[in-house]
Design an enzyme around this catalytic site. Sequence first.
Site, PDB file in Angstrom:
ATOM      1  N   SER A 143      35.936  37.759  48.717  1.00 31.65           N
ATOM      2  CA  SER A 143      36.967  37.300  49.650  1.00 31.65           C
ATOM      3  C   SER A 143      36.307  36.275  50.568  1.00 31.65           C
ATOM      4  O   SER A 143      35.075  36.212  50.666  1.00 31.65           O
ATOM      5  CB  SER A 143      37.468  38.489  50.482  1.00 31.65           C
ATOM      6  OG  SER A 143      38.209  38.064  51.610  1.00 31.65           O
ATOM      7  N   TYR A 156      36.083  46.408  55.055  1.00 30.04           N
ATOM      8  CA  TYR A 156      36.455  45.342  54.135  1.00 30.04           C
ATOM      9  C   TYR A 156      35.414  44.227  54.151  1.00 30.04           C
ATOM     10  O   TYR A 156      34.954  43.768  53.097  1.00 30.04           O
ATOM     11  CB  TYR A 156      37.828  44.792  54.504  1.00 30.04           C
ATOM     12  CG  TYR A 156      38.413  43.851  53.485  1.00 30.04           C
ATOM     13  CD1 TYR A 156      38.935  44.325  52.282  1.00 30.04           C
ATOM     14  CD2 TYR A 156      38.447  42.478  53.715  1.00 30.04           C
ATOM     15  CE1 TYR A 156      39.465  43.465  51.333  1.00 30.04           C
ATOM     16  CE2 TYR A 156      38.987  41.611  52.780  1.00 30.04           C
ATOM     17  CZ  TYR A 156      39.492  42.112  51.588  1.00 30.04           C
ATOM     18  OH  TYR A 156      40.015  41.252  50.657  1.00 30.04           O
TER      19      TYR A 156
END
Length: 251
Positions: A143, A156
Site C-alpha cells: 500500500s 495496517y
Amino acid sequence: MIDYGLEGKVALVTGASGGIGRAAALAFARSGAKVLVCDVKDEEGRETVSMIEAAGGTAIWQRCDVSSSSEIKAMVGRAVDAWGRLDCAFNNAGVNLLGRDEFADENWDVAISINLTGVMRCIREEAEVMLRNGGGAIVNTSSINGLVGNPNQPGYVASKHGVVGLTRQAALKWAKEGIRVNAVCPGVIETPMTAPIVSDPQLRSLVDSMTPMGRFGKPEEIAEAVVWLCSDAASFVTGHPMVIDGGAIAF
C-alpha cells in the site's frame, strides 16, 4: 486491456473474491493463464471463477484463509495437482480495520497475521514449487501506507511496511534462481474495502482532493500492473514496490 502473453502459465490469486484480486484474476485469464482463485468468501470467489469461464478462460476455486499455514499449503498444492506447476502468484489477501483501535491486541494481531505473516507463508510455499519448475514471478500487495506513515492505523501501516521489506528480502534471496518478487503499493482504490469512504460524499471529496489526479483508482488499474510484473515484459524487475496512487505520495 493488454494481453501479456501468459499462455500455458498457471497463476494463483489470493483475495480474489472481489476488488483488486478479482480484477487481477480476470486479467491473468485474459492473458492466457489458468487461474487458481482463492479467498475465504466462497460465493464471491466462485463468482470470479464463473466470470473467467464466461469470458473463455480457465479457473478453479480454492478456499484459503491466509492466516492458516495448512490452508496455504493446500492452496498451492491444489494448483500443482490441477495443472502441474505454478508460474505466477499474486498475494493480495488483506484486511483494513478502518475505524478500529489497532493498538488493541486483538486488532493488531489480525492485521499482522493476515497482511504480513500470511504473505510470508504464501511466498514460502509458492517459491518452493517455483524453484522446482525453474522460476516464476510473485507479486505482493502492500500500500502507499507501506511507504509513508498514517497516524490512525498502526497495525495496517506496520504490516504494509513489512510487506515491502519482505518483498525486497525475497527478491534478493531468489534473484539468481529465476524467481522475481515485487509489490504493488496502491493508493485509494474503489473496492469493497473502501466502500465506507466511497459511500460518504464528504470523505470521498476529501480523498479526491488529496490525490493529484482527483479521483479514486480502479481495481483494473492495479491488476494491469500486477500481470505486467508477472510477464516477460518485466523480466529485469525485482524487489520493486510499484506505487499506483494517482500521485498521492508525490508531494
